[in-house]
Design an enzyme around this catalytic site. Structure first.
Site, PDB file in Angstrom:
ATOM      1  N   HIS A   1       0.738  -1.269  -0.101  1.00 57.78           N
ATOM      2  CA  HIS A   1       0.174   0.166  -0.047  1.00 57.78           C
ATOM      3  C   HIS A   1       0.821   1.220   0.158  1.00 57.78           C
ATOM      4  CE1 HIS A   1      -4.027  -2.128   1.483  1.00 57.78           C
ATOM      5  NE2 HIS A   1      -3.796  -2.024   0.290  1.00 57.78           N
TER       6      HIS A   1
ATOM      7  N   GLU B   1      -6.053  -8.255   2.788  1.00 56.57           N
ATOM      8  CA  GLU B   1      -5.895  -9.033   3.748  1.00 56.57           C
ATOM      9  C   GLU B   1      -6.800 -10.139   4.263  1.00 56.57           C
ATOM     10  OE1 GLU B   1      -4.065  -9.668   8.166  1.00 56.57           O
ATOM     11  OE2 GLU B   1      -3.150  -7.953   7.011  1.00 56.57           O
TER      12      GLU B   1
ATOM     13  N   CYS C   1       1.134  -8.656  13.794  1.00 56.48           N
ATOM     14  CA  CYS C   1       2.546  -8.730  13.593  1.00 56.48           C
ATOM     15  C   CYS C   1       3.242  -7.843  14.602  1.00 56.48           C
ATOM     16  CB  CYS C   1       2.744  -8.039  12.152  1.00 56.48           C
ATOM     17  SG  CYS C   1       4.283  -8.027  11.524  1.00 56.48           S
TER      18      CYS C   1
END
Length: 277
Positions: free
Chosen positions: A36, A122, A187
């Site tokens: 992105h 995602e 993450c």
């Protein structure tokens, strides 16, 4: 004016890996935006002739196609592999993991709850590996779906969401269901960047957050900074900087999203230095 960089910012492991894959795969196309950040996508196009397609029908046979970092739905990946093309999978391993988890949990008979944005690429990919998944952004939304969930529930999170918000989802499920399998799929780089942004925004008079306007993790950084530093601004490159933002400011903090390359960050820093002078 003093310029301070967050102790953690910029490219994460998955993005670095994807960029390297693209640079080593010249004259190819990516299926969907690789990351992105439109400026980096333009650089890959100019320097390595890595193009972009949004539909499978646009992919020419006998060519090479790179799967974006956010992944793609399972059926699309299977269709790609059936075409006469070389498929290079640049899906981030931290995105592949929740795909594998929800597929396994669905097969074992669990209801699957995904914490994330249903319109994010995602999440569209992760959803495709589960049977009738529930995707929510908050507890109130989850409450509406509660009757359709089994007593055995498994939950995963979009890699770039806030950990605190995920905890609320998990706590609600544990209050209402007999068995809840919780997988922390946020993450580590997201944690580190957010903590560093939170810390720096408490010290700065003005915060500059660099990254794609369509990037989930960059928008999260902006929201965190805005809570502590009202004069926080999200920009994609140095051209968007406004000199008036820095008038009377003593400390300028800078952070960047996981899809923001170093060369853009450096350009922003150089322009802020000139404005400060």
């Amino acid at each position: 004016m003093e310029i301070r960089l967050a102790r953690n910012y910029g490219f994460c492991f998955g993005v670095k890996r994807a960029i390297k894959i693209a640079e080593e795969s010249p004259n190819s196309v990516t299926f969907g935006p690789l990351i992105h950040n439109k400026n980096e996508i333009e650089r890959l196009k100019k320097s390595f002739n890595v193009g972009l397609v949004e539909e499978i029908d646009e992919i020419e046979e006998n060519g090479r196609v790179i799967v974006r970092t956010h992944g793609i739905p399972k059926d699309m990946l299977q269709t790609l592999k059936q075409k006469h093309v070389e498929v290079v999978d640049a899906t981030c391993p931290f995105v592949t993991k929740p795909q594998e988890i929800v597929e396994q949990m669905s097969n074992e008979g669990y209801s699957v709850v995904i914490f994330g944005d249903i319109n994010h690429p995602e999440i569209k990919g992760v959803m495709s590996y589960a049977k009738d998944p529930v995707v929510v952004l908050g507890v109130e939304e989850l409450r509406q779906h509660l009757p359709k969930l089994k007593e055995r529930v498994a939950t995963v999170a979009q890699t770039t969401r806030k950990f605190e918000e995920y905890q609320k989802i998990v706590n609600f499920l544990m209050e209402h269901k007999k068995e809840v399998r919780v997988f922390n799929t946020i993450c580590n780089a997201t944690f580190e960047n957010q903590d560093a942004a939170r810390e720096l925004s408490c010290e700065a008079d003005v915060m500059i957050i660099i990254g794609g306007k369509n990037s989930s993790n960059t928008k999260q950084l902006y929201n965190i900074c805005k809570e502590n530093c009202p004069d926080s601004y999200l920009i994609e490159n140095e051209e968007e900087l406004d000199p008036s933002w820095f008038r009377g400011k003593k400390v300028c903090g800078i952070t960047a999203g996981a899809s923001t390359p170093d060369w853009i960050i450096e350009q922003v820093i150089e322009k802020i230095k000139k404005i400060g002078v």
